[in-house]
Design a protein around this motif. Sequence first.
Motif, PDB file in Angstrom:
ATOM      1  N   UNK A   1       0.817  -1.211   0.000  1.00 40.44           N
ATOM      2  CA  UNK A   1       0.000   0.000   0.000  1.00 40.44           C
ATOM      3  C   UNK A   1       0.850   1.261   0.000  1.00 40.44           C
ATOM      4  N   UNK A   2       1.871   1.262   0.829  1.00 38.62           N
ATOM      5  CA  UNK A   2       2.730   2.452   0.919  1.00 38.62           C
ATOM      6  C   UNK A   2       3.404   2.745  -0.423  1.00 38.62           C
ATOM      7  N   UNK A   3       3.918   1.678  -1.051  1.00 36.01           N
ATOM      8  CA  UNK A   3       4.593   1.881  -2.340  1.00 36.01           C
ATOM      9  C   UNK A   3       3.605   2.407  -3.373  1.00 36.01           C
ATOM     10  N   UNK A   4       2.414   1.830  -3.402  1.00 37.39           N
ATOM     11  CA  UNK A   4       1.414   2.306  -4.365  1.00 37.39           C
ATOM     12  C   UNK A   4       1.068   3.772  -4.117  1.00 37.39           C
ATOM     13  N   UNK A   5       0.936   4.124  -2.837  1.00 41.62           N
ATOM     14  CA  UNK A   5       0.602   5.513  -2.524  1.00 41.62           C
ATOM     15  C   UNK A   5       1.714   6.461  -2.962  1.00 41.62           C
ATOM     16  N   UNK A   6       2.951   6.024  -2.754  1.00 41.25           N
ATOM     17  CA  UNK A   6       4.063   6.878  -3.152  1.00 41.25           C
ATOM     18  C   UNK A   6       4.168   6.954  -4.670  1.00 41.25           C
ATOM     19  N   UNK A   7       4.010   5.806  -5.327  1.00 34.66           N
ATOM     20  CA  UNK A   7       4.201   5.767  -6.779  1.00 34.66           C
ATOM     21  C   UNK A   7       3.114   6.540  -7.509  1.00 34.66           C
ATOM     22  N   UNK A   8       1.897   6.503  -6.977  1.00 41.84           N
ATOM     23  CA  UNK A   8       0.805   7.190  -7.669  1.00 41.84           C
ATOM     24  C   UNK A   8       0.523   8.547  -7.045  1.00 41.84           C
ATOM     25  N   UNK A   9       1.256   8.911  -6.023  1.00 38.95           N
ATOM     26  CA  UNK A   9       1.051  10.162  -5.300  1.00 38.95           C
ATOM     27  C   UNK A   9      -0.420  10.267  -4.885  1.00 38.95           C
ATOM     28  N   UNK A  10      -0.970   9.152  -4.459  1.00 41.01           N
ATOM     29  CA  UNK A  10      -2.396   9.081  -4.171  1.00 41.01           C
ATOM     30  C   UNK A  10      -2.601   8.381  -2.834  1.00 41.01           C
ATOM     31  N   UNK A  11      -3.024   9.107  -1.807  1.00 39.78           N
ATOM     32  CA  UNK A  11      -3.121   8.514  -0.473  1.00 39.78           C
ATOM     33  C   UNK A  11      -4.197   7.443  -0.360  1.00 39.78           C
ATOM     34  N   UNK A  12      -5.005   7.256  -1.414  1.00 40.12           N
ATOM     35  CA  UNK A  12      -6.061   6.244  -1.335  1.00 40.12           C
ATOM     36  C   UNK A  12      -5.650   4.927  -1.974  1.00 40.12           C
ATOM     37  N   UNK A  13      -4.444   4.888  -2.574  1.00 41.01           N
ATOM     38  CA  UNK A  13      -4.039   3.679  -3.280  1.00 41.01           C
ATOM     39  C   UNK A  13      -3.794   2.547  -2.290  1.00 41.01           C
ATOM     40  N   UNK A  14      -4.170   1.341  -2.716  1.00 42.42           N
ATOM     41  CA  UNK A  14      -4.063   0.189  -1.827  1.00 42.42           C
ATOM     42  C   UNK A  14      -4.339  -1.047  -2.667  1.00 42.42           C
TER      43      UNK A  14
END
Lengths: 336, 263, 339
Positions: free
Chosen positions: A77-90
């Motif tokens: 989840x953290x990597x996705x949030x960082x990669x997409x600059x989107x705090x909802x990514x998971x």
Amino acid sequence: MTLSPARSSRTMALLLLSALLAAMVASLHVGLRTYDPDTIWRGLTGGIETDEIIVRSLRLPRTLIAITAGASLALSGLIMQAATRNPLAEPGLLGTNAGAAFAVTVGLSVFGYSGLLQVGGFAILGALVTTAVVFALTLRLGPNAGRATILLVGVTIAAMLASLTQILLLVDETALETLLFWLSGGFADRDLRLLWLGCGLLGLVLVGLVAIAGSIDALQLDDASARGIGVDVMRTRMLALGAAALLAAGAVAMAGPVMFLGLVAPHMAMRLTRRRPAFLTLAGLTMLSGALVAVLADILARLIVAPGEAPIGAVLAIVGVPVLIALLRKRGARAA
Amino acid sequence: MADILARMTQITADYDDQTALDAIDLDLPEGKVIAFCGPNGSGKSTALRVLRGLHRPSAGAASVAGRPLTDWEPRALAREIAMLSQSPEAPDEMSVADLAMMGRFSHRSRFSAPSAADHATVERALKATGMTTLADRALGHLSGGQLQRAWIAMTLAQDSPRIFLDEPTNHLDIAHALEVLDLVVRLNRSEHRSFVLVLHDLNLAMRYADEVVLFRQGRIAAQGPTEAVMTSETIGSVFEIDCDVVTVASGERFIMSRSRAKP
Amino acid sequence: MMRLRTVSRLGLLTAAVVAGFVTSLALGSSLIPPGRVLAALFGEGARMDEVIVWTLRLPRVLLAILAGAALALAGALLQRVTRNPMAAPSILGITDGAALGVVSFLWVFSDEANRLTVSIHWQPLAAAIGAFGFALIAGGLTLADPRGRGPLRLILYGIALAALAKAAVTLVMIIGPVYRAGQALTWLTGTIGAAHWGDVAVVAAGLAVAAPVLAWLNLPLRQLALDPQTAAATGLPVGRTQIVLLAISVALTALAVSQVGAVGFVGLIAPHAARLVIGAFAPGYLVATALIGSLLVLGADTLARLIAAPLELPAGAITALIGAPLFLTLLIRRQGTHG
């Protein structure tokens, strides 16, 4: 007293670690029957009484799987949030978990594969393909698509894959029997060999992550600025998402598709630190948080509907939905 | 027809927790073209919305066409006052004619299809705005200027004797802006409709309005006939700029602002 | 003045529903040719045919038609009220709320022997309570959203709440009696299999109440296509209209869900199909939406019992397979035009 970011991270890491150890002990202790510390110790050190064997062969594996799967999903989840600059990514909300689960179901019901490596391989394949599809679709949405839109794409793809999985299972009754339990998500009674698969993937990703951590940190800037300071944005993003998909695949193979952990844990870690620490530090805190939440949720799952067991997904949804709503309501959060 | 179009007594209104109107008193005469002017956030749009019953004031009383606002039934009020808000929205797929027909809502009966009178009014509105040839075009396929005129057509189709327009020249180039305001004056003179316009461009207000109300920080800074209100002193103090009002050879007056960064 | 084109297309849709009706009655574990179906319908067929048609197939087919119409109308109303082409009961958490209502009802009102202690006819009411509850929460969260009330916000809250409702349903099923849980599980995925005439009557009665109200509200419903300020300026009491239509939408959803389970995406697909077929502002828009909804659920249910016969698939899985790609297309197109 103000702590420097590094000091405060270290303190938090120690706190989380102690909490995790305590939760582990509690997880060995609590259940249909509660065991005293002596029994637990003898169980861990090779006792042969029934209770001691239960500790060693049931409680310990599920606790270890909870820790590994929790840490993997949290980091994913953290990597996705960082990669997409989107705090909802998971991985749950973005369909990666559903993709891995669907692929495993296809592997079993169409090709009859059920071996360890085959399950792992199909999970990885499904996770990678689904992640790629979801992000390809969000790229088509254009640069101005809000972070909410990406979530909608992921949720929809996940719904579609869940329907397909359901149809496959209904058509193939043997697959249903084998997979229904796994698909409902949980840490208990899992194949222990899968634990090694999960640990292996987690270790692999961690090694790779060290190499691109600096670039991932730079993704906090907008694309143009990141490019300006010399980061290969597209490559970093692809690598990061690939890593996130691998982690999710490992977790799904171990514990089935579990939602919301990848959302809750990174935000917990960020709340614990005053300022956002460097990516690797944040990753460590996130993994600890994820493991802690997973073990606690697993204990809760044993307790709330005792003598039955609640699916871990339901427990995490009840914890995760309020977090999601709070994030949606947050004003001026780092928008994408 | 009453002589007073609308009256506000000690109206206070809040917008997003900010006071937008601060206990203002205002009388607007019937039968004129009235412009609301003022700096951004001075309360002019809020005043218009309050008068149309679209924004509830937190204190004070307002009446339009001789009756307190609270006494009006929505459809009856719509037949008396039409209003075009600042950034109206409708689905892209809707046609211009369908949009204009939306303006007939307060006149149509519930179950029957549009009457001959409805169709005639819509056609007149489309003609007045020069949109007749585009009647079947979808809104999504119009240019900015055409879209604005389609909305004005809807407002005209409402066939009300009083029309409020909140920044009707928004998104319009100068030619289309002049066209819209010429139409306003024409409808005012030939059909005796009253207009209240929120206008940003002071020179357009000077040229087209009979009366001007100047807003400043939620209060009314000046009100009266255009010539009397639009002086370099008043404008200068309301907008906090240095400016001159110059008269050109044709007799028309213009506002010239001066840069404060003079050498 | 309905245009000829509109009338003819509505006629075609009606014909398609009738054809689907007869076909669906004909198909099943034993094939009854359409001629014999019609004979049985009019009481002139063989005794065996009449039993199959009247007691086994007809209630199911009628329930599919009626529930499809109800779900489709609910979606169309929701899209207008929220001015959001992606709104649908299943996306906004209303469907799952209704499901939670039903499961809780089965749990609370069962005795140790798994018998219901109250009449099963209260089930729709329980569904309605759950649906209204979740609709209210989603709406309340959107209204109180500090980041503005954009149409996407409502959907996001709906998704979050749907996940919550699903989790709660799972928990209640585990806590509740096992027998009921099994029953609830098949029902949750959206199946029309066990239809009785009583179920048909309940949905039919709901539609019969809703239809005249919707005819009365037809013009205000159109007017809601405008932004709220403009709609109010044309004389529409916006708030009141929205509340009434929203209530009808939620009630129709609850009614359909309580009888056929969580068949998703119908409320999304049908209104869009109706837009393509006769246009969103044509006079017969709602009628077309209802007909397409009927066709969709009838088709999905018929497919569901044929694809893997003698096994029955949940109709909801099939509508989801059609609905999800459509939703994505809408999303991408919307982003394309509005950036």
